[in-house]
Design an enzyme around this catalytic site. Structure first.
Site, PDB file in Angstrom:
ATOM      1  N   LYS A  13      12.590  62.609  44.954  1.00 38.22           N
ATOM      2  CA  LYS A  13      13.381  63.428  45.885  1.00 38.22           C
ATOM      3  C   LYS A  13      13.964  64.655  45.201  1.00 38.22           C
ATOM      4  CE  LYS A  13      16.580  60.745  47.569  1.00 38.22           C
ATOM      5  NZ  LYS A  13      16.458  59.475  46.857  1.00 38.22           N
ATOM      6  N   ARG A 123      12.752  58.159  32.964  1.00 37.80           N
ATOM      7  CA  ARG A 123      13.232  59.461  33.453  1.00 37.80           C
ATOM      8  C   ARG A 123      14.288  60.064  32.515  1.00 37.80           C
ATOM      9  NH1 ARG A 123      15.274  60.043  39.615  1.00 37.80           N
ATOM     10  NH2 ARG A 123      16.945  58.635  38.998  1.00 37.80           N
ATOM     11  N   ARG A 151      20.198  58.992  32.462  1.00 45.52           N
ATOM     12  CA  ARG A 151      21.311  58.579  33.331  1.00 45.52           C
ATOM     13  C   ARG A 151      21.715  57.127  33.083  1.00 45.52           C
ATOM     14  NH1 ARG A 151      19.830  60.388  39.407  1.00 45.52           N
ATOM     15  NH2 ARG A 151      20.902  58.425  39.777  1.00 45.52           N
TER      16      ARG A 151
END
Ligand code: AMP
Length: 204
Positions: A13, A123, A151
């Site tokens: 997204k 990621r 993250r």
């Protein structure tokens, strides 16, 4: 163009949203990014949100709804916006409706769970450019490796919790918008350019 972008965490997204907001010249409103900024700034809301985010759980509806209502009332949203990561529950969708916010399209990006887990765990993002990489699928240049950020909620455990939250709490909003004829589903498996081409076709 008033658009909502829905999909499981790691569906791509963020990458696709950046392309769409440029194309439609609308602000990109990512509630995840807003919470991360609040955490970084150490605001009371950031401190509250951080507890849920670290665990991969959703922040309570009342906190999110207030934040989004304020944001979309700002002048840059008068010609449209893209909401990315909101609504994430049926009460959030109902709150948007109750606030009289009309929508043009609800884009749903579909990727299955096992691919999501491998995408999320690898990621990394570049805090300087906002660019998102993957250690195997989209490797970053070696010279920026040391500044990349992983993250806190991109671990396998938090990812599985977030996927659970997506299936239990977020996917029920799809029929809510299907009943209004707003939903366009797009297959999110493939290269970023292939997915962009599918989105462009779906919006044509
Ligand atoms: P994201 O960057 O969209 O994956 O969001 C990261 C985290 O922020 C989520 O796992 C939630 O803890 C929180 N969050 C973002 N948007 C929402 C929302 N609409 N409702 C509840 N929590 C949210």
């Amino acid at each position: 163009m008033r658009m909502i972008f829905i999909g499981p965490p790691g569906a791509g997204k963020g990458t696709q949203a950046a392309r769409l907001v440029e194309r439609f010249a609308i602000p990109h409103i990512s509630t995840g990014d807003m919470f991360r900024a609040a955490v970084k700034a150490g605001t009371p809301m950031g401190k509250e949100a951080d507890r849920y985010m670290k665990a991969g759980q959703l922040v309570p509806d009342e906190v999110v709804i207030g934040m989004v209502k304020e944001r979309i009332a700002e002048p840059d949203c008068s010609e449209g916006f893209m909401l990315d990561g909101f609504p994430r529950t049926v009460p959030q969708a109902e709150a948007l409706d109750a606030a009289g916010v009309g929508l043009d399209v609800v884009l749903v990006l579909e990727v299955d769970d096992e691919l999501i887990v491998s995408r999320i765990v690898g990621r990394r993002s570049d805090p300087e450019t906002g660019e998102i990489y993957h250690l195997q699928f989209n490797p970053p240049p070696a010279e920026i490796m040391s500044r990349l950020v992983h993250r806190k909620d991109d671990t396998e455990e938090a990812c599985r919790t977030r996927l659970g939250a997506y299936h239990d709490q977020t996917s029920p909003i799809i029929p809510f918008y299907e009943a209004r004829g707003l939903v366009k589903r797009v297959n999110g498996v493939g290269s970023p350019d292939e997915v962009t081409a599918r989105i462009t076709a779906a919006l044509a």
